[in-house]
Design an enzyme around this catalytic site. Sequence first.
Site, mmCIF file in Angstrom:
data_model
loop_
_atom_site.group_PDB
_atom_site.id
_atom_site.type_symbol
_atom_site.label_atom_id
_atom_site.label_comp_id
_atom_site.label_asym_id
_atom_site.label_seq_id
_atom_site.Cartn_x
_atom_site.Cartn_y
_atom_site.Cartn_z
ATOM 1 N N ARG A 83 -8.065 -18.041 26.349
ATOM 2 C CA ARG A 83 -8.145 -19.319 25.639
ATOM 3 C C ARG A 83 -7.268 -20.339 26.365
ATOM 4 N NH1 ARG A 83 -4.444 -20.621 21.951
ATOM 5 N NH2 ARG A 83 -4.051 -18.469 21.332
ATOM 6 N N HIS A 89 -4.661 -22.699 20.071
ATOM 7 C CA HIS A 89 -5.451 -22.003 19.051
ATOM 8 C C HIS A 89 -6.254 -23.015 18.226
ATOM 9 C CE1 HIS A 89 -6.552 -19.081 16.005
ATOM 10 N NE2 HIS A 89 -6.059 -19.884 15.077
ATOM 11 N N TYR A 119 4.694 -19.414 22.950
ATOM 12 C CA TYR A 119 4.448 -17.978 23.053
ATOM 13 C C TYR A 119 3.740 -17.532 24.324
ATOM 14 C CZ TYR A 119 -0.095 -19.478 21.148
ATOM 15 O OH TYR A 119 -1.283 -20.125 20.933
#
Length: 384
Positions: free
Chosen positions: A266, A270, A279
């Site tokens: 990705r 998100h 992260y």
Amino acid sequence: MSLNVEHHETRVLPSEKPIRLLDNAGHALQGRETGGFELPPVERLLDLYRRMVIARRFDVQVTALTKQGRLATYPSAYGQEACEIGVVSAITADDWLFPTYRDSIALLTRGLEPGEILQSFRGDWHNGWDQHAHRTAAMATPLATQALHAVGLAHAARLRNDPIVTLTYLGDGATSEGDAHEAFNFAAVWRTPTVFLVQNNQFAISTPIARQTHATTLADKAVGYGMPGYHVDGNDVAAMFAVATAAVDRARSGGGPTLIEGLTYRIESHTNSDDPTRYRAARDVEHWKRRDPIERLEKYLVSEGALTDEVRTEIAEAGEALAARTREAMSEAPELDPLELFDHVYATPRTALAEQRAALGAELAAHAAPAAHAAPAREEVAAR
């Protein structure tokens, strides 16, 4: 899937090499890496390329509209085009698709209009299209619930001797859910004509795949359920389409379900409310950008003489036309009726729901009355 812990882990690919038909430079492969699958015809690959390019233009446009505040949220599939489009292109118009919230470009490929796809992200309706007409279920936000729906519909179709296949998408995080286990198990036991696509983009929001499972690949899980599992390069649309086509053919012929894991990434956050820098490391994002699925196929098509300047221009114009339709659709003010919340809940009206509807209707009317009286008052003040 908490966002509270900041960590930057170096991504380590599984030791088992995924099935590939094209390498990162766009060269056709042979031998063990192909898993015995054949490269689709150039004409088919050119069509997949066209769909991916147009889908990315749509994705970029919608992301921009979200940043402008014209949508409440949007989960981008930038970088996952080969998974999304390669697999959905393997089913027919009569088959059923059960998507997740990240699968807008699969719906676009399925033939849905931008305004239909984006209604839920703007907060108008939970679902903006006729599910039966498109043979496409609503985008599921709860993880893995749609997988059970796909198995149930497939089982019912099999009992009716209806030769359809159901395709359902899951993320890597969804494989940690009990609903996924139940769907895999029921599908295998009942031998339903179902294809499970797990898009392993390596993060369940902020939780890396290493913290979800110790399995070498997610495709390995298929063994425990007694169905085939394929670990595929999710950025190779040729491989995704070839494996998905074989799985669909197997399902339709009575062979039962198949699990396909597409290893991808990705590129975007998100959703627009997420901060991926908390992260994951920027070097990992750059690494995966160099494995871009569109660029890989483009190199192959150019080497085959199939992608000319004229074709590029036509595809680009189609993408811009779609982007314009998307902007127009999101510029139209929706006509919303809060009482529609109570429609299509039960086939047979329930007393409690009717009472709730009446209560909300009375509250809305009470709020509307002062507003109607206030407007003339403001006009009179302005006149003075």
